[in-house]
Design an enzyme around this catalytic site. Sequence first.
Site, PDB file in Angstrom:
ATOM      1  N   VAL A  18     -14.058  -5.194   5.612  1.00 23.45           N
ATOM      2  CA  VAL A  18     -14.676  -6.404   5.057  1.00 23.45           C
ATOM      3  C   VAL A  18     -15.374  -7.194   6.163  1.00 23.45           C
ATOM      4  CG1 VAL A  18     -14.187  -8.642   3.976  1.00 23.45           C
ATOM      5  CG2 VAL A  18     -13.102  -6.571   3.101  1.00 23.45           C
ATOM      6  N   TYR A  70      -9.330 -16.031  21.162  1.00 19.34           N
ATOM      7  CA  TYR A  70      -9.328 -17.241  20.333  1.00 19.34           C
ATOM      8  C   TYR A  70     -10.005 -18.444  20.992  1.00 19.34           C
ATOM      9  CZ  TYR A  70      -6.766 -14.971  16.652  1.00 19.34           C
ATOM     10  OH  TYR A  70      -6.432 -14.142  15.615  1.00 19.34           O
ATOM     11  N   ASP A 128      -7.089 -17.086  -2.940  1.00 17.31           N
ATOM     12  CA  ASP A 128      -6.839 -18.505  -3.280  1.00 17.31           C
ATOM     13  C   ASP A 128      -5.585 -19.009  -2.568  1.00 17.31           C
ATOM     14  OD1 ASP A 128      -8.966 -18.745  -5.435  1.00 17.31           O
ATOM     15  OD2 ASP A 128      -7.794 -17.051  -6.174  1.00 17.31           O
ATOM     16  N   ALA A 155     -20.900 -12.597  -8.771  1.00 20.80           N
ATOM     17  CA  ALA A 155     -22.032 -11.702  -8.475  1.00 20.80           C
ATOM     18  C   ALA A 155     -21.964 -10.467  -9.373  1.00 20.80           C
ATOM     19  CB  ALA A 155     -21.998 -11.291  -7.007  1.00 20.80           C
ATOM     20  N   ARG A 158     -23.047 -11.491 -12.880  1.00 20.97           N
ATOM     21  CA  ARG A 158     -24.496 -11.702 -13.009  1.00 20.97           C
ATOM     22  C   ARG A 158     -25.235 -10.366 -13.006  1.00 20.97           C
ATOM     23  NH1 ARG A 158     -26.052 -15.861  -8.576  1.00 20.97           N
ATOM     24  NH2 ARG A 158     -28.109 -15.617  -9.472  1.00 20.97           N
ATOM     25  N   HIS A 173     -27.378 -17.439 -15.146  1.00 20.62           N
ATOM     26  CA  HIS A 173     -26.551 -18.522 -14.609  1.00 20.62           C
ATOM     27  C   HIS A 173     -25.218 -18.484 -15.345  1.00 20.62           C
ATOM     28  CE1 HIS A 173     -30.057 -19.767 -12.497  1.00 20.62           C
ATOM     29  NE2 HIS A 173     -30.728 -19.649 -13.613  1.00 20.62           N
ATOM     30  N   HIS A 180      -9.111 -15.486  -8.072  1.00 20.13           N
ATOM     31  CA  HIS A 180      -9.801 -14.219  -7.793  1.00 20.13           C
ATOM     32  C   HIS A 180      -8.755 -13.139  -8.072  1.00 20.13           C
ATOM     33  CE1 HIS A 180     -11.965 -10.982  -5.931  1.00 20.13           C
ATOM     34  NE2 HIS A 180     -11.084 -10.848  -4.972  1.00 20.13           N
ATOM     35  N   THR A 234     -12.886  -2.170  -1.171  1.00 20.02           N
ATOM     36  CA  THR A 234     -14.204  -2.742  -1.489  1.00 20.02           C
ATOM     37  C   THR A 234     -14.630  -3.593  -0.303  1.00 20.02           C
ATOM     38  OG1 THR A 234     -13.750  -4.936  -2.420  1.00 20.02           O
ATOM     39  CG2 THR A 234     -13.253  -3.052  -3.833  1.00 20.02           C
TER      40      THR A 234
HETATM   41  P1  NAD Z   1      -8.923  -3.544   7.032  1.00 17.99           P
HETATM   42  O1  NAD Z   1      -7.558  -3.000   7.146  1.00 17.99           O
HETATM   43  O2  NAD Z   1     -10.087  -2.610   7.103  1.00 17.99           O
HETATM   44  O3  NAD Z   1      -9.150  -4.664   8.146  1.00 17.99           O
HETATM   45  C1  NAD Z   1      -8.199  -5.633   8.467  1.00 17.99           C
HETATM   46  C2  NAD Z   1      -8.356  -5.946   9.934  1.00 17.99           C
HETATM   47  O4  NAD Z   1      -7.481  -7.036  10.242  1.00 17.99           O
HETATM   48  C3  NAD Z   1      -7.963  -4.773  10.847  1.00 17.99           C
HETATM   49  O5  NAD Z   1      -9.013  -4.507  11.757  1.00 17.99           O
HETATM   50  C4  NAD Z   1      -6.702  -5.278  11.554  1.00 17.99           C
HETATM   51  O6  NAD Z   1      -6.568  -4.776  12.876  1.00 17.99           O
HETATM   52  C5  NAD Z   1      -6.953  -6.780  11.522  1.00 17.99           C
HETATM   53  N1  NAD Z   1      -5.741  -7.567  11.736  1.00 17.99           N
HETATM   54  C6  NAD Z   1      -4.500  -7.375  11.198  1.00 17.99           C
HETATM   55  N2  NAD Z   1      -3.647  -8.291  11.656  1.00 17.99           N
HETATM   56  C7  NAD Z   1      -4.344  -9.085  12.498  1.00 17.99           C
HETATM   57  C8  NAD Z   1      -4.004 -10.214  13.288  1.00 17.99           C
HETATM   58  N3  NAD Z   1      -2.764 -10.703  13.292  1.00 17.99           N
HETATM   59  N4  NAD Z   1      -4.965 -10.772  14.033  1.00 17.99           N
HETATM   60  C9  NAD Z   1      -6.222 -10.281  14.034  1.00 17.99           C
HETATM   61  N5  NAD Z   1      -6.604  -9.215  13.312  1.00 17.99           N
HETATM   62  C10 NAD Z   1      -5.674  -8.629  12.553  1.00 17.99           C
HETATM   63  O7  NAD Z   1      -8.972  -4.380   5.663  1.00 17.99           O
HETATM   64  P2  NAD Z   1     -10.268  -4.789   4.845  1.00 17.99           P
HETATM   65  O8  NAD Z   1     -10.606  -3.732   3.855  1.00 17.99           O
HETATM   66  O9  NAD Z   1     -11.319  -5.250   5.807  1.00 17.99           O
HETATM   67  O10 NAD Z   1      -9.717  -6.028   3.999  1.00 17.99           O
HETATM   68  C11 NAD Z   1      -9.415  -7.265   4.637  1.00 17.99           C
HETATM   69  C12 NAD Z   1      -8.934  -8.288   3.617  1.00 17.99           C
HETATM   70  O11 NAD Z   1     -10.017  -8.647   2.741  1.00 17.99           O
HETATM   71  C13 NAD Z   1      -7.818  -7.762   2.694  1.00 17.99           C
HETATM   72  O12 NAD Z   1      -6.867  -8.791   2.497  1.00 17.99           O
HETATM   73  C14 NAD Z   1      -8.547  -7.462   1.409  1.00 17.99           C
HETATM   74  O13 NAD Z   1      -7.699  -7.480   0.274  1.00 17.99           O
HETATM   75  C15 NAD Z   1      -9.538  -8.605   1.399  1.00 17.99           C
HETATM   76  N6  NAD Z   1     -10.669  -8.489   0.463  1.00 17.99           N
HETATM   77  C16 NAD Z   1     -11.047  -9.645  -0.147  1.00 17.99           C
HETATM   78  C17 NAD Z   1     -12.080  -9.639  -1.084  1.00 17.99           C
HETATM   79  C18 NAD Z   1     -12.475 -10.923  -1.750  1.00 17.99           C
HETATM   80  O14 NAD Z   1     -13.210 -10.948  -2.734  1.00 17.99           O
HETATM   81  N7  NAD Z   1     -12.025 -12.050  -1.241  1.00 17.99           N
HETATM   82  C19 NAD Z   1     -12.743  -8.433  -1.386  1.00 17.99           C
HETATM   83  C20 NAD Z   1     -12.333  -7.259  -0.720  1.00 17.99           C
HETATM   84  C21 NAD Z   1     -11.270  -7.304   0.191  1.00 17.99           C
END
Ligand code: NAD
Length: 321
Positions: A18, A70, A128, A155, A158, A173, A180, A234
């Site tokens: 992501v 950081y 959330d 998205a 739509r 719209h 979520h 995703t």
């Molecule tokens: P991923 O496993 O590919 O990536 C997660 C990353 O976080 C990894 O690189 C890992 O090393 C890092 N990480 C873990 N602990 C950490 C820490 N303490 N400090 C710093 N980095 C750390 O996962 P992803 O597929 O990229 O998904 C990430 C998040 O996004 C998940 O929670 C997933 O469910 C969420 N997501 C949200 C939406 C949305 O609509 N909001 C959509 C898709 C995925």
Amino acid sequence: MNHTDDKKKIVLVGAGLVGMSFAYALLSAHICEELGIIDIDHRRAEGEAMDLSHGLAFSGGNMLIYAADYSACKDADLVVICAGVPQKGGETRIDLLHNNSKVFDEIVGKVVASGFDGIFLVATNPVDIMTRLTMEKSGFPAERVIGTGTTLDTARLRYLLGSYFEVDPRNIHAYVMGEHGDSEFVPWSQAFVGTKNVLSICDGSADHSREQLDDIASQVKGAAYKIIEAKRATYYGIGMALLRIARAILSNEGSVLTVSAYLQGEYGQRGVYAGVPCVIGREGIRRIMELDLTADENEKMAASCHFLKSVMSQLYESTDK
Ligand code: NAD
């Protein structure tokens, strides 16, 4: 906010699928001059920064991209958190909560300790709840702690409505509101093609029906599960949703997006983060828009917020033990 110069800076925490989809989208978006990438796996962040930087020559813009620690958050305008454990097949977003809550203790603490004074944008699921935890752990005002909420779901809605009505999705719209996740809903009374309400288009039409609208809402709700079954995660859609929100903030657009916002009486709800249409600008959430929902839609909103509150209560109870 980074007031020292006009250069805009984003720090991304979580260089996974992501986070890097967002970072890749940033390459050709030209909305910031600096991108710091933090990951618990620093080597991975270094590799990603190198790989991305090599695309710059073809991007038509310049940007400083590097693996950060950081301290880089101190003068950042935006910290985008995508770190965490991804959702696995058959798992609900709520199942992810316990693991990701611990991850956020560390991340938010370190970001705040850097002296960061910008805006948090959270994508980690359950989004959330994770956004609420970010507000609590950071002590930041609610307007500067934003979750991606139902922007991606909106998205998807739509896009599907655009295909159904054979209209450009930009002229649709309509919003997905609430959690979520499984309790999200579409307020059809507030869904328009151009300025015509979709229910009145369906009324008495041979080509379009209310049942098909409900089927579209189900498809939106099931989209993440379907994609995860097919390809395990995703990321492109959410990467673009993050870019859309980041642009609205950094360019002070005043765009209406269904981010996760802290409700303080809006829609009759209080003390809960949920996806609602908000006006987004440089200050974060400029305003939460209160749509004129029907009684039935208000009930769905209440049920979704009730569910999110119950999850928060479960989390508080389990961490008290
Ligand atoms: P991923 O496993 O590919 O990536 C997660 C990353 O976080 C990894 O690189 C890992 O090393 C890092 N990480 C873990 N602990 C950490 C820490 N303490 N400090 C710093 N980095 C750390 O996962 P992803 O597929 O990229 O998904 C990430 C998040 O996004 C998940 O929670 C997933 O469910 C969420 N997501 C949200 C939406 C949305 O609509 N909001 C959509 C898709 C995925």
